[in-house]
Design a protein around this motif. Structure first.
Motif, short mmCIF file in Angstrom:
data_model
loop_
_atom_site.label_atom_id
_atom_site.label_comp_id
_atom_site.label_asym_id
_atom_site.label_seq_id
_atom_site.Cartn_x
_atom_site.Cartn_y
_atom_site.Cartn_z
N GLY A 192 -10.46 -0.77 -8.88
CA GLY A 192 -10.14 0.56 -8.38
C GLY A 192 -9.15 0.62 -7.24
N VAL A 193 -8.34 -0.40 -7.12
CA VAL A 193 -7.35 -0.40 -6.05
C VAL A 193 -6.18 0.50 -6.47
N ASP A 194 -5.60 1.17 -5.50
CA ASP A 194 -4.45 2.03 -5.80
C ASP A 194 -3.29 1.20 -6.34
N LEU A 195 -2.59 1.77 -7.32
CA LEU A 195 -1.51 1.04 -8.00
C LEU A 195 -0.48 0.49 -7.03
N ARG A 196 -0.15 1.24 -6.01
CA ARG A 196 0.91 0.79 -5.10
C ARG A 196 0.50 -0.46 -4.32
N TYR A 197 -0.76 -0.51 -3.89
CA TYR A 197 -1.24 -1.72 -3.21
C TYR A 197 -1.26 -2.89 -4.19
N ALA A 198 -1.66 -2.60 -5.42
CA ALA A 198 -1.77 -3.65 -6.42
C ALA A 198 -0.41 -4.28 -6.71
N ILE A 199 0.61 -3.42 -6.79
CA ILE A 199 1.95 -3.92 -7.06
C ILE A 199 2.43 -4.78 -5.90
N GLY A 200 2.17 -4.33 -4.66
CA GLY A 200 2.56 -5.12 -3.50
C GLY A 200 1.90 -6.48 -3.50
N ALA A 201 0.60 -6.50 -3.79
CA ALA A 201 -0.14 -7.76 -3.79
C ALA A 201 0.35 -8.69 -4.89
N SER A 202 0.58 -8.12 -6.06
CA SER A 202 1.01 -8.91 -7.20
C SER A 202 2.37 -9.56 -6.93
N LEU A 203 3.24 -8.84 -6.24
CA LEU A 203 4.55 -9.38 -5.89
C LEU A 203 4.40 -10.64 -5.06
N ILE A 204 3.44 -10.64 -4.13
CA ILE A 204 3.21 -11.80 -3.28
C ILE A 204 2.71 -12.96 -4.13
N VAL A 237 1.06 -9.64 -14.21
CA VAL A 237 0.61 -8.49 -14.97
C VAL A 237 -0.90 -8.38 -14.96
N ILE A 238 -1.57 -9.51 -15.13
CA ILE A 238 -3.04 -9.49 -15.17
C ILE A 238 -3.63 -9.17 -13.81
N ILE A 239 -2.99 -9.67 -12.76
CA ILE A 239 -3.50 -9.39 -11.42
C ILE A 239 -3.49 -7.89 -11.15
N THR A 240 -2.37 -7.25 -11.47
CA THR A 240 -2.30 -5.80 -11.25
C THR A 240 -3.37 -5.10 -12.06
N LEU A 241 -3.57 -5.56 -13.31
CA LEU A 241 -4.60 -4.97 -14.17
C LEU A 241 -5.98 -5.07 -13.54
N GLN A 247 -19.08 -4.29 5.69
CA GLN A 247 -18.29 -3.06 5.77
C GLN A 247 -17.55 -2.83 4.48
N ALA A 248 -17.34 -1.56 4.16
CA ALA A 248 -16.61 -1.24 2.93
C ALA A 248 -15.19 -0.83 3.26
N ARG A 249 -14.27 -1.14 2.37
CA ARG A 249 -12.91 -0.68 2.56
C ARG A 249 -12.55 0.24 1.42
N ASP A 250 -11.93 1.36 1.75
CA ASP A 250 -11.53 2.27 0.69
C ASP A 250 -10.07 2.00 0.32
N LEU A 251 -9.89 1.44 -0.86
CA LEU A 251 -8.52 1.13 -1.26
C LEU A 251 -8.09 1.96 -2.45
N HIS A 252 -8.84 3.05 -2.69
CA HIS A 252 -8.50 3.89 -3.83
C HIS A 252 -7.28 4.74 -3.54
N GLN A 253 -7.20 5.13 -2.28
CA GLN A 253 -6.07 5.95 -1.91
C GLN A 253 -5.05 5.12 -1.20
N TYR A 254 -3.82 5.30 -1.55
CA TYR A 254 -2.77 4.61 -0.85
C TYR A 254 -2.48 5.36 0.43
N ALA A 255 -2.64 4.68 1.55
CA ALA A 255 -2.38 5.32 2.83
C ALA A 255 -1.38 4.49 3.59
N ALA A 256 -0.52 5.13 4.33
CA ALA A 256 0.47 4.40 5.11
C ALA A 256 -0.25 3.50 6.09
N GLN A 257 0.22 2.28 6.15
CA GLN A 257 -0.50 1.27 6.90
C GLN A 257 -0.12 1.27 8.36
#
Lengths: 285, 130
Positions: free
Chosen positions: A41-53, A30-34, B47-57
């Motif tokens: 500022g990471v997108d929620l979907r990436y955060a959820i994927g990472a947290s699962l790992i 939970v904290i990792i996703t937070l 280099q910077a990575r933009d992770l604000h937008q979820y994009a298909a990988q």
């Protein structure tokens, strides 16, 4: 921010999450996703994927030690895993079709529940002396080792009975759904099912649920991997950090007062929960 | 970690093997993750990575086959992703081990239960949901 800084921050945040999760006995996921979503500022979907790992990393890392100690009830774990894995597959399907804002609101509610549960603490219920017929049929009753100077070898095996199997099974289905949806280990739900309903002794339920979290997460991780929701640049430092934090937490546990930590944890999580829900409702997630 | 000895009950040797397997898997995964991350930071410094937008990988990083190939070529992202794949494999291996353990104990009920879990896992990992 550049890659180096980002990776370092993710690593530090994950170590902190692993530490806190391990010391309070509640979700580090939970904290990792937070940290990822709110602070980096990471997108929620990436955060959820990472947290699962991270959940898988800490589960397998800890399971290696716990299995040897003899607390884990593998039958209870395996039986309930039927519920959690099916729940996880269902949850993954739901997650793929649910808008981010809705997931955010659900996450917020989960955070508030976590905060409340964290303050309440766990009460160990006295184990019932009467066996439950279903549990007996399913061979779930078992023993766990306890230090006893008077016993041979300094250890005696304490028997316990398992109760409310169907109810716990249903609750664990929910745990699986939540795990897949939010990328967490659903530790709270498991405490509900295993401590309160099944009346497992603390150490048994903690180790068994830890054991199960990895399997549950693996059921959904594959789907997220195929969908490209697991970004290695995020998930790798998260996994490493969570593992380091969890191990450090396990070593520190005997030396640390848990109560003040739980309160801090509860405050952070409650605040984040409200914020998540707000962002979800206003679509700013 | 516990300091008291645990009595050796029948079936413990499988549990010990299991525990060693999990440790090995996690360590292998960590080695891949750390080396990949180190390479990543070195090669992408500044280099910077933009992770604000979820994009298909890139699909290359989404399937174990292509991930392994790319990792062998020295692609640092693939290296990390391979570590992640190994990590995901550890709980699956654990269920397999338990399945074998129950089969050896001639526990039909739990052999069947473990098999069900394995099937659900396989369905999930095969990406049946999309």
């Amino acid at each position: 921010m550049d890659t180096g800084t980002f990776t370092a921050l993710v690593l530090i945040g994950s170590i902190a999450a692993g530490l806190l999760g391990s010391l309070t006995g509640l979700g580090g996921g939970v904290i990792i996703t937070l940290v990822l979503v709110q602070l980096l500022g990471v997108d929620l979907r990436y955060a959820i994927g990472a947290s699962l790992i991270a959940v898988i990393a800490t589960s397998s890392g800890a399971a290696a030690a716990f299995i040897r100690e003899g607390y884990t009830n593998i039958r209870v774990g395996m039986l309930l895993e039927v519920a959690t894995t099916v729940g996880a597959v269902v949850g993954t399907y739901v997650a793929l079709h649910l808008p981010k804002s809705v997931i955010g609101v659900i996450f917020g509610v989960m955070l508030l529940w976590t905060a409340a549960s964290s303050i309440r603490g766990r009460k160990e219920r006295a184990s019932d002396a009467t066996p439950d017929p279903l549990a007996t049929r399913l061979k779930l009753d078992s023993t766990y080792p306890e230090r006893d100077a008077a016993a041979p070898g300094g250890v005696r095996m304490v028997p316990y009975h398992v109760r409310q199997v169907p109810g716990a099974f249903a609750v664990m289905f929910g745990a699986g759904v939540l795990s897949a949806l939010l990328g967490i280990g659903s530790g709270i739900v498991k405490v509900l099912a295993m401590d309160r309903m099944m009346r497992l002794p603390f150490k048994v339920s903690t180790t068994t649920s830890n054991f199960m979290m990895g399997v549950t997460a693996a059921a959904s991780a594959g789907v997220y991997l195929h969908r490209g929701q697991i970004d290695p640049g995020i998930a790798a430092p998260v996994a490493v950090g969570a593992l380091i934090g969890a191990f450090a937490g396990a070593k520190l546990l005997p030396k640390v007062k848990v109560k003040p930590l739980r309160i801090i944890f509860a405050c952070i999580v409650a605040y984040a929960g409200v914020r998540m829900m707000w962002q979800g409702f206003t679509g700013t997630l | 970690m516990s300091t008291h000895p645990t009595p050796r009950a029948p079936g413990r040797s499988i549990e010990t093997m299991l525990s060693r397997l999990l440790s090995a898997g996690v360590m292998l995964a960590m080695a891949l993750l750390i080396s990949g991350a180190a390479l990543h930071m070195v090669r992408n410094a500044g280099q910077a990575r933009d992770l604000h937008q979820y994009a298909a990988q890139t699909p290359e990083l989404s399937y174990p086959g292509t991930i392994a190939q790319a990792a062998l070529r020295g692609d640092e992202l693939a290296l990390m992703q391979l570590g992640i794949v190994v990590l995901i494999a550890t709980p699956v291996a654990r269920v397999c081990f338990s399945l074998v353990g129950f089969a050896l104990q001639r526990d039909r009920l739990y052999t069947a239960i473990s098999l069900i879990v394995l099937i659900v896992l396989a369905l999930g990992l095969a990406g049946i949901v999309h």
